[in-house]
Design an enzyme around this catalytic site. Structure first.
Site, PDB file in Angstrom:
ATOM      1  N   SER A 141      37.950  37.383   6.691  1.00 48.50           N
ATOM      2  CA  SER A 141      36.850  36.638   6.531  1.00 48.50           C
ATOM      3  C   SER A 141      36.644  36.065   5.134  1.00 48.50           C
ATOM      4  CB  SER A 141      35.586  37.411   6.716  1.00 48.50           C
ATOM      5  OG  SER A 141      34.385  36.563   6.317  1.00 48.50           O
ATOM      6  N   TYR A 154      30.914  45.232   6.266  1.00 46.12           N
ATOM      7  CA  TYR A 154      31.799  44.341   6.923  1.00 46.12           C
ATOM      8  C   TYR A 154      32.774  43.515   6.036  1.00 46.12           C
ATOM      9  CZ  TYR A 154      32.970  39.537   9.302  1.00 46.12           C
ATOM     10  OH  TYR A 154      33.547  38.528   9.801  1.00 46.12           O
TER      11      TYR A 154
HETATM   12  P1  NAD Z   1      31.600  37.280  18.269  1.00 43.73           P
HETATM   13  O1  NAD Z   1      30.689  38.237  18.344  1.00 43.73           O
HETATM   14  O2  NAD Z   1      31.316  35.847  18.794  1.00 43.73           O
HETATM   15  O3  NAD Z   1      32.894  37.708  19.316  1.00 43.73           O
HETATM   16  C1  NAD Z   1      33.546  38.847  19.031  1.00 43.73           C
HETATM   17  C2  NAD Z   1      33.887  39.464  20.285  1.00 43.73           C
HETATM   18  O4  NAD Z   1      34.487  40.913  19.990  1.00 43.73           O
HETATM   19  C3  NAD Z   1      33.033  39.812  21.464  1.00 43.73           C
HETATM   20  O5  NAD Z   1      33.535  39.208  22.739  1.00 43.73           O
HETATM   21  C4  NAD Z   1      33.056  41.224  21.647  1.00 43.73           C
HETATM   22  O6  NAD Z   1      32.850  41.824  22.914  1.00 43.73           O
HETATM   23  C5  NAD Z   1      34.397  41.485  21.042  1.00 43.73           C
HETATM   24  N1  NAD Z   1      34.441  43.077  20.485  1.00 43.73           N
HETATM   25  C6  NAD Z   1      33.401  43.668  19.438  1.00 43.73           C
HETATM   26  N2  NAD Z   1      33.726  44.958  19.585  1.00 43.73           N
HETATM   27  C7  NAD Z   1      35.143  45.196  20.209  1.00 43.73           C
HETATM   28  C8  NAD Z   1      35.942  46.350  20.398  1.00 43.73           C
HETATM   29  N3  NAD Z   1      35.435  47.396  19.830  1.00 43.73           N
HETATM   30  N4  NAD Z   1      36.975  46.269  20.999  1.00 43.73           N
HETATM   31  C9  NAD Z   1      37.349  45.093  21.634  1.00 43.73           C
HETATM   32  N5  NAD Z   1      36.432  43.858  21.425  1.00 43.73           N
HETATM   33  C10 NAD Z   1      35.316  44.022  20.702  1.00 43.73           C
HETATM   34  O7  NAD Z   1      32.534  36.961  17.058  1.00 43.73           O
HETATM   35  P2  NAD Z   1      33.114  35.714  16.240  1.00 43.73           P
HETATM   36  O8  NAD Z   1      32.185  34.986  15.287  1.00 43.73           O
HETATM   37  O9  NAD Z   1      33.921  34.966  17.259  1.00 43.73           O
HETATM   38  O10 NAD Z   1      34.141  36.223  15.398  1.00 43.73           O
HETATM   39  C11 NAD Z   1      35.393  36.594  15.673  1.00 43.73           C
HETATM   40  C12 NAD Z   1      36.422  37.041  14.396  1.00 43.73           C
HETATM   41  O11 NAD Z   1      36.171  35.907  13.482  1.00 43.73           O
HETATM   42  C13 NAD Z   1      35.726  38.420  13.903  1.00 43.73           C
HETATM   43  O12 NAD Z   1      37.037  39.112  13.307  1.00 43.73           O
HETATM   44  C14 NAD Z   1      35.065  38.095  12.783  1.00 43.73           C
HETATM   45  O13 NAD Z   1      34.861  39.007  11.785  1.00 43.73           O
HETATM   46  C15 NAD Z   1      35.723  36.851  12.130  1.00 43.73           C
HETATM   47  N6  NAD Z   1      34.958  35.783  11.369  1.00 43.73           N
HETATM   48  C16 NAD Z   1      33.812  35.302  11.899  1.00 43.73           C
HETATM   49  C17 NAD Z   1      33.022  34.290  11.200  1.00 43.73           C
HETATM   50  C18 NAD Z   1      32.116  33.554  11.773  1.00 43.73           C
HETATM   51  O14 NAD Z   1      31.096  32.838  11.012  1.00 43.73           O
HETATM   52  N7  NAD Z   1      31.861  33.500  12.987  1.00 43.73           N
HETATM   53  C19 NAD Z   1      33.356  34.046   9.984  1.00 43.73           C
HETATM   54  C20 NAD Z   1      34.608  34.800   9.346  1.00 43.73           C
HETATM   55  C21 NAD Z   1      35.164  35.715  10.273  1.00 43.73           C
HETATM   56  C1  4PL Z   2      30.470  32.857   4.550  1.00 45.09           C
HETATM   57  O1  4PL Z   2      32.471  36.447   8.287  1.00 45.09           O
HETATM   58  O2  4PL Z   2      32.368  34.414   6.013  1.00 45.09           O
HETATM   59  C2  4PL Z   2      28.480  34.264   7.474  1.00 45.09           C
HETATM   60  C3  4PL Z   2      29.445  35.774   9.147  1.00 45.09           C
HETATM   61  N1  4PL Z   2      28.909  33.547   6.302  1.00 45.09           N
HETATM   62  O3  4PL Z   2      30.520  36.554   9.452  1.00 45.09           O
HETATM   63  C4  4PL Z   2      31.629  36.034   8.366  1.00 45.09           C
HETATM   64  C5  4PL Z   2      29.837  33.697   5.898  1.00 45.09           C
HETATM   65  C6  4PL Z   2      29.356  35.207   8.087  1.00 45.09           C
HETATM   66  C7  4PL Z   2      30.960  34.522   6.267  1.00 45.09           C
HETATM   67  C8  4PL Z   2      30.801  35.325   7.385  1.00 45.09           C
END
Ligand code: NAD
Ligand code: 4PL
Length: 248
Positions: A141, A154
């Site tokens: 992230s 996180y």
């Molecule tokens: P989300 O919450 O929409 O989806 C996450 C999925 O992971 C869900 O389907 C959940 O059931 C599954 N999950 C949670 N715990 C689990 C476990 N123990 N085992 C297996 N599956 C599990 O999340 P997202 O926003 O799509 O994020 C996906 C990835 O992207 C994550 O690694 C998150 O840290 C990263 N990320 C997201 C953002 C954002 O702004 N959305 C930004 C930076 C990084």
């Molecule tokens: C900039 O990884 O990188 C919100 C929520 N804002 O999960 C993230 C920023 C979120 C981020 C993220």
């Protein structure tokens, strides 16, 4: 049909929704046979069915070593080996520092960092069995660079994921397994839309070089690149995908 991932077998964790789902769809569109894995078995099944093209679902809690071992046994059984691992599953909390206690910290470390370790430990062992190399893409992230508020544990786990990415690249290079990370910025995933993070878009857009709300498919573009031979000379790297919010 000729895609850049034709003939490859891929697993995507947390693929029942959000960024993981978009990654699974994109890898399949590029020709890979995709294992859609998630804690949520029903939604993983529905996503695999929607993708088609030999995609299959296999539920797994990445924080549980027995379940991770069973996941790779199921993949080997169904597809006879593995070429691509995308470690996407994570808990994305919104929690004020004053509410962060040991139980929260431990849960985040167990899922986001130890879960990623377990997937790498057992998944790359299966990859090595084929002897044809492979690619691991870890989803970290941009909050690791920005120190984003309301997610201290996180942010720490995502720094750990980047560290593991660099170390594993060194360990596995001789097996021609590449290990890279993608750092998304705030992205309009299902999880984000249902959380207070959804209120942060205006502020984050102000920091971005380009306007707009980050979309899961835009993260999937970078993941598909790193998973493919187009990134054949890249390993141990972290690719930041956030409309230029952080520049480093
Ligand atoms: P989300 O919450 O929409 O989806 C996450 C999925 O992971 C869900 O389907 C959940 O059931 C599954 N999950 C949670 N715990 C689990 C476990 N123990 N085992 C297996 N599956 C599990 O999340 P997202 O926003 O799509 O994020 C996906 C990835 O992207 C994550 O690694 C998150 O840290 C990263 N990320 C997201 C953002 C954002 O702004 N959305 C930004 C930076 C990084
Ligand atoms: C900039 O990884 O990188 C919100 C929520 N804002 O999960 C993230 C920023 C979120 C981020 C993220």
């Amino acid at each position: 049909m000729s895609g850049k991932l034709d003939g490859r077998v891929a697993v995507v964790t947390g693929a029942a929704q959000g960024i993981g789902r978009a990654i699974a769809e994109r890898l399949a569109a590029d020709g890979a046979r995709v294992c859609v894995s998630d804690l949520n078995a029903d939604r993983a099944k529905a996503v695999a069915a929607a993708i088609g093209g030999g995609a299959f679902a296999s539920p797994c809690d990445i924080a549980d070593e027995g379940q991770v071992k069973a996941l790779f046994a199921a993949i080997d059984e169904a597809a006879g080996g593995l070429d691509i691992i995308v470690n996407n599953a994570a808990i994305v909390p919104f929690i004020a520092w004053d509410e962060v206690d040991l139980a929260h910290w431990q849960k985040l470390v167990d899922v986001n960092l130890t879960g990623t370790f377990l997937m790498c430990r057992h998944g790359t062992d299966l990859m090595r069995a084929k002897g044809k190399g492979g690619a691991v893409v870890n989803i970290a992230s941009n909050s690791f660079f920005a120190g984003t508020p309301n997610m201290a544990a996180y942010v720490a786990t995502k720094g750990g994921v980047i560290g593991l990415t660099r170390a594993l690249a060194t360990e596995l290079g001789k097996h021609r397994i590449r290990v890279n990370a993608v750092t998304p910025g705030l992205t309009e995933s299902d999880g984000v839309k249902a959380s207070p993070h959804n209120e942060a878009f205006a502020f984050v857009e102000m920091l971005q070089a380009m306007p707009g709300k980050g979309q899961p498919a835009q993260i999937a573009d970078a993941v598909a690149f790193l998973a493919s031979d187009d990134a054949g000379w890249m390993t141990g790297q972290t690719l930041n995908v956030d409309a230029g919010m952080v520049r480093w």
